[in-house]
Scaffold this motif. Structure first.
Motif, mmCIF file in Angstrom:
data_model
loop_
_atom_site.group_PDB
_atom_site.id
_atom_site.type_symbol
_atom_site.label_atom_id
_atom_site.label_comp_id
_atom_site.label_asym_id
_atom_site.label_seq_id
_atom_site.Cartn_x
_atom_site.Cartn_y
_atom_site.Cartn_z
ATOM 1 N N LEU A 1 0.809 -1.215 0.000
ATOM 2 C CA LEU A 1 0.000 0.000 0.000
ATOM 3 C C LEU A 1 0.846 1.269 0.000
ATOM 4 O O LEU A 1 0.452 2.283 -0.591
ATOM 5 C CB LEU A 1 -0.959 -0.003 1.196
ATOM 6 N N MET B 1 -9.881 5.976 0.854
ATOM 7 C CA MET B 1 -8.958 4.870 1.114
ATOM 8 C C MET B 1 -9.084 4.411 2.572
ATOM 9 O O MET B 1 -9.184 3.205 2.854
ATOM 10 C CB MET B 1 -7.531 5.349 0.817
ATOM 11 N N GLU B 2 -9.123 5.367 3.492
ATOM 12 C CA GLU B 2 -9.229 5.028 4.917
ATOM 13 C C GLU B 2 -10.610 4.490 5.271
ATOM 14 O O GLU B 2 -10.738 3.541 6.049
ATOM 15 C CB GLU B 2 -8.898 6.262 5.772
ATOM 16 N N SER C 1 -12.549 2.861 3.309
ATOM 17 C CA SER C 1 -12.596 1.500 2.764
ATOM 18 C C SER C 1 -11.907 0.521 3.707
ATOM 19 O O SER C 1 -12.410 -0.588 3.953
ATOM 20 C CB SER C 1 -11.930 1.461 1.385
ATOM 21 N N ARG C 2 -10.755 0.924 4.209
ATOM 22 C CA ARG C 2 -10.035 0.066 5.153
ATOM 23 C C ARG C 2 -10.878 -0.197 6.402
ATOM 24 O O ARG C 2 -10.985 -1.351 6.869
ATOM 25 C CB ARG C 2 -8.702 0.708 5.549
ATOM 26 N N LYS C 3 -11.476 0.851 6.937
ATOM 27 C CA LYS C 3 -12.255 0.706 8.169
ATOM 28 C C LYS C 3 -13.478 -0.180 7.963
ATOM 29 O O LYS C 3 -13.839 -0.986 8.833
ATOM 30 C CB LYS C 3 -12.676 2.086 8.677
ATOM 31 N N ASP D 1 -6.477 -5.068 2.647
ATOM 32 C CA ASP D 1 -5.525 -4.331 1.803
ATOM 33 C C ASP D 1 -6.099 -4.093 0.404
ATOM 34 O O ASP D 1 -5.908 -3.019 -0.181
ATOM 35 C CB ASP D 1 -4.207 -5.099 1.688
ATOM 36 N N THR E 1 -8.630 -1.337 0.566
ATOM 37 C CA THR E 1 -7.915 -0.063 0.744
ATOM 38 C C THR E 1 -7.345 0.412 -0.588
ATOM 39 O O THR E 1 -7.429 1.610 -0.920
ATOM 40 C CB THR E 1 -6.791 -0.232 1.781
#
Length: 251
Positions: free
Chosen positions: A4, A36-37, A39-41, A54, A57
């Motif tokens: 990433l 991006m964040e 999506s990760r959360k 990943d 993200t």
């Protein structure tokens, strides 16, 4: 394996080709990193594998890749006045295998491209496999959460715009779709107020409890609506109903 940090650096290299002092470009860069964040959360909230976290993200990073070229070519972010930016992003990723700059392994390519293509459509295309559908839903939710965030922090704030909105009616067809708890199908060039109601209707297309919780915790809808003193009595009543329905739906 998805690196990433390498992907973020490539995105920064890519956007360095555009004028980051332009507030429109700067806003899209910020939006990209927030999506991006988000999506990760969302992926973490679903207890996905680290590989899928990943991947989600990375898709968040790539979802608006075409916005910069869209602005350069057409001087707008309006797809209806230019080109579909989800489709254009896929074209950019495919050209000269540009996607390899972001991820070395090609086993993710189809999921990435389909999720990016579908992130801005009114609905996700039919016939997707379970994993591709999941990642398409994640990036769509992440994008919607951040557009609501932008509504609070970047839009509907100028005194002239506030005054304009306070004096506008809500289009009956938009209001009816909202009270039916449907994501509003946005027609070309709505008024600013109707565009705002379309924005709020994003909640009806959210896929995950984390996403709904994030909208509630951000208090986005109330924070925006509480800026206005609507002049028309019917509009006032409609706004109160929109607040009520939003609160009930997001519980």
């Amino acid at each position: 394996m998805i690196d990433l940090e390498k992907a973020k650096n490539e995105f920064i290299n890519y956007t360095n080709n555009y004028d980051s002092t332009n507030p429109h470009i700067s806003r899209k860069i910020g939006h990209t990193f927030r999506v991006m964040e988000w999506s990760r959360k969302i992926a973490e909230s679903l207890n996905l594998s680290q590989e899928d976290i990943d991947l989600a993200t990375l898709i968040g990073l790539l979802h608006d890749l075409a916005r910069f070229e869209q602005r350069r070519l057409y001087d707008t972010f309006s797809d209806s006045k230019s080109v579909d930016h989800g489709d254009l992003a896929v074209t950019i990723l495919e050209e000269n295998e540009y996607i390899r700059k972001y991820v070395e392994d090609n086993k993710y390519d189809d999921i990435i491209k389909i999720a990016v293509k579908n992130h801005n459509k009114f609905k996700i295309e039919d016939g997707l496999d379970e994993k591709t559908l999941l990642h398409s839903k994640i990036v769509r939710d992440a994008d919607k959460i951040d557009i609501m965030y932008e509504g609070v922090h970047m839009f509907y704030k100028e005194p002239d715009e506030i005054e304009q909105i306070e004096n506008l009616p809500i289009a009956e067809e938009y209001y009816n779709q909202f009270i039916d708890r449907k994501q509003i199908f946005r027609k070309k060039d709505p008024t600013v107020l109707d565009g705002m109601i379309c924005l709020f209707s994003f909640i009806f297309d959210l896929n995950f409890e984390f996403s709904k919780k994030s909208i509630v915790e951000g208090n986005y809808i109330n924070d925006i609506l509480n800026r206005f003193n609507f002049k028309n009595e019917q509009t006032k009543m409609q706004i109160e109903e929109i607040k009520k329905i939003s609160c009930e739906f997001l519980k």
